[in-house]
Write an enzyme that holds these catalytic residues in place. Structure first.
Site, PDB file in Angstrom:
ATOM      1  N   LYS A  71       0.991  -1.289  -0.055  1.00 51.08           N
ATOM      2  CA  LYS A  71      -0.116   0.159  -0.134  1.00 51.08           C
ATOM      3  C   LYS A  71       0.808   1.254   0.002  1.00 51.08           C
ATOM      4  O   LYS A  71       1.794   1.302   0.681  1.00 51.08           O
ATOM      5  CB  LYS A  71      -0.908  -0.084   1.376  1.00 51.08           C
ATOM      6  CG  LYS A  71      -2.131   0.986   1.377  1.00 51.08           C
ATOM      7  CD  LYS A  71      -2.847   0.901   2.494  1.00 51.08           C
ATOM      8  CE  LYS A  71      -4.038   1.692   2.686  1.00 51.08           C
ATOM      9  NZ  LYS A  71      -4.950   1.623   3.913  1.00 51.08           N
ATOM     10  N   SER A 146      -9.767   1.710   3.029  1.00 56.94           N
ATOM     11  CA  SER A 146      -8.939   2.528   2.048  1.00 56.94           C
ATOM     12  C   SER A 146      -7.846   1.713   1.296  1.00 56.94           C
ATOM     13  O   SER A 146      -7.286   2.151   0.427  1.00 56.94           O
ATOM     14  CB  SER A 146      -7.981   3.614   3.032  1.00 56.94           C
ATOM     15  OG  SER A 146      -7.311   3.129   3.925  1.00 56.94           O
ATOM     16  N   SER A 170      -9.965  -0.493   7.076  1.00 56.37           N
ATOM     17  CA  SER A 170      -9.176  -0.534   5.948  1.00 56.37           C
ATOM     18  C   SER A 170      -8.713  -1.671   5.227  1.00 56.37           C
ATOM     19  O   SER A 170      -8.288  -1.625   4.104  1.00 56.37           O
ATOM     20  CB  SER A 170      -8.354   0.577   5.749  1.00 56.37           C
ATOM     21  OG  SER A 170      -8.947   1.942   5.621  1.00 56.37           O
TER      22      SER A 170
HETATM   23  N1  GLN Z   1     -13.003   4.098   6.434  1.00 58.58           N
HETATM   24  C1  GLN Z   1     -12.320   4.586   7.673  1.00 58.58           C
HETATM   25  C2  GLN Z   1     -11.889   6.038   7.558  1.00 58.58           C
HETATM   26  O1  GLN Z   1     -12.263   6.722   6.618  1.00 58.58           O
HETATM   27  C3  GLN Z   1     -11.244   3.772   8.000  1.00 58.58           C
HETATM   28  C4  GLN Z   1     -10.100   4.193   7.318  1.00 58.58           C
HETATM   29  C5  GLN Z   1      -8.985   3.201   7.674  1.00 58.58           C
HETATM   30  O2  GLN Z   1      -9.192   2.203   8.369  1.00 58.58           O
HETATM   31  N2  GLN Z   1      -7.754   3.611   7.208  1.00 58.58           N
HETATM   32  O3  GLN Z   1     -11.414   6.520   8.392  1.00 58.58           O
END
Ligand code: GLN
Length: 468
Positions: A71, A146, A170
């Site tokens: 990532k 994400s 995420s």
């Molecule tokens: N969807 C969540 C957010 O936007 C989690 C994001 C993540 O785990 N990096 O904060």
């Protein structure tokens, strides 16, 4: 197709001499070049560097010659670490994250940088400022986020395995949406050194793979104490692969009733209850349990995570690295313009929200109160794990939505309804694919949650579910 291989199957091909790591990289690069045009999972791949590593690969090491996609918020020396932000688009990492050092020491080849929501803020990868990523199982649907690129490349057979990061779902949510395995380790299990910080008290790096076994193999390499990271915990790393295929006889598995009620697609609920029934037939004891403070998890997270983000992202000031606005006459103007020009709407929203909840006069009402709620959510898990070995829940509340269909950020905040409490409590959890639903065959995942540092239980139950 190299991309169809698992870590375990690829190692066998290397061991038998059917394939060399260099040929593997060359072929995989060709597969990505042709296959990813449609998916958009990778931001870039550095072929020459990977080939050099492949030529020197030591096949006696646990991941000798195995390419792992990363990532693009995890620093790999000399490569991009854009966080899918215009701000860091031309940044090159000056050092390796600890997980990258660990991969290299285990013989793996970090290969390819995957797309994400900008600074990992989002659940659809639609907040990437650099590229669109599609769900390989249904191209007009989101891959989740994400870590959408890391999930999509594994799902599309354009990677053997990948690393993602999970602050509030995420890893698990995109894994579920793309039909792959995604594991969030216990907070402190895997070093965060070299992961671009979003919300430091929640962030964890973890594996995204095709099989539960691969997740165990990869976690065994990633886990462990790191003296360079203050929240990394000095606990021995078990041989995770020994927990696979042990069956579930004698395990007590809880179904938290809050995860099967309001906001959950009834078809997903039915599917997860079917899985529970199968586990029961295999000898597990299934009990209903309650995590009464679950309803506060999303609200608590969307105070604490933006608060930490507003502080962490203060380093992107236009001075030290990243985008610098050209036409400015003061340092304040430099800070403001550099940020205004290059950060996306969701990132700005989080910074504003976080600054607000931390500001004097409001910190007691919001930040302090959210900390108390976090404590209660955490205690729920401690209490329930005094009586059960693991929890089984849906990984996501609904099927992946269509791309471009959401104009309300609050709706996307609910994507992590089943995931976020686990981050707040620091426990470990895995999403395992359990089939598909609807006429488009959209994937769904089952989430298993275990006590702190009981990743073995995730692998034990996860491999049982996988074998169904
Ligand atoms: N969807 C969540 C957010 O936007 C989690 C994001 C993540 O785990 N990096 O904060």
């Amino acid at each position: 197709m190299i991309g169809q291989e698992t870590i375990v199957s690829l190692k066998q091909k290397f061991a038998s001499g059917d394939l060399t790591p260099a040929d593997c990289i060359t072929q995989l690069y060709a597969e990505i070049s042709s296959g990813d045009a449609e998916i958009g999972s990778y931001l870039n791949c550095e072929l020459d560097k990977a080939l050099e590593q492949a030529k020197n690969a030591d096949l006696s090491l646990p991941l000798g010659g195995v390419p792992i996609a990363i990532k693009d918020n995890i620093n790999t020396l000399g490569e991009t670490c854009s966080c899918a932000s215009k701000y860091l688009e031309s940044y090159r990492a000056p050092y390796n994250a600890t997980v990258i050092e660990k991969l290299l020491a285990a013989g793996a080849i970090p290969f390819g940088r995957t797309n994400l929501d900008e600074f990992a803020m989002g659940s659809a990868t639609e907040n990437s400022a650099l590229q669109v990523t599609k769900n390989p199982r249904a191209l007009d649907h989101i891959p989740g986020g994400s870590s959408g690129g890391s999930a999509a490349c594994v799902s599309a057979n354009l990677a053997v395995a990948s690393l993602g990061s999970d602050t509030g779902g995420s890893i698990r949510q995109p894994a579920s949406h793309c039909g792959v395995v995604g594991l969030k380790p216990t907070y402190g299990r895997v070093s965060r050194y070299g992961l671009v910080a979003f919300a430091s008290s929640l962030d964890q790096i973890g594996p995204m793979t095709k099989t539960v076994e691969d997740a165990a193999v990869l976690l065994e390499v990633l886990a462990g104490h790191d003296p360079r990271e203050a929240t990394s915990i000095d606990e021995p790393v078990p041989a995770y692969t020994q927990s696979l295929n042990k069956g579930v006889q004698g395990l007590k598995i809880g179904l938290p009733k809050e995860y099967f009620g309001e906001g959950i697609d009834p078809q997903i609920k039915t599917k997860i209850l079917e899985i529970a029934e199968c586990l029961k037939q295999q000898g597990a004891e299934i009990v209903e349990v309650s995590l009464p403070h679950t309803e506060y998890a999303i609200a608590t997270y969307y105070i604490l995570a933006p608060a930490e983000a507003s502080s962490n992202l203060a380093r992107f000031d236009g001075v030290r690295y990243g985008h610098r606005s050209a036409d400015v006459s003061s340092i304040d103007e430099l800070n403001v313009k550099s940020r205004s020009e290059s950060l996306g709407d969701e990132v700005k929203r989080r910074i504003i929200l976080g600054t607000y909840v931390l500001s004097s006069g409001y910190a007691d009402a919001y930040y302090e109160k959210a900390q108390k709620a976090r404590q209660l959510i955490s205690q729920d898990f401690d209490e329930v794990f005094a009586n059960v070995d693991a929890l089984l829940t849906p990984a996501v509340p609904h099927l992946p939505r269509k791309r471009g269909e959401n104009s309300d950020p609050l709706k996307d905040y609910l994507e992590d309804l089943c995931a976020i409490a686990v981050n707040l409590a620091g426990n470990c959890a895995i999403s395992v694919p359990v089939g598909t639903l609807g006429d488009k065959n959209l994937p769904i995942g089952a989430q298993i949650i275990a006590p702190h540092f009981k990743e073995e239980t995730l692998f034990q139950v996860g491999s049982a579910i996988e074998s169904l």
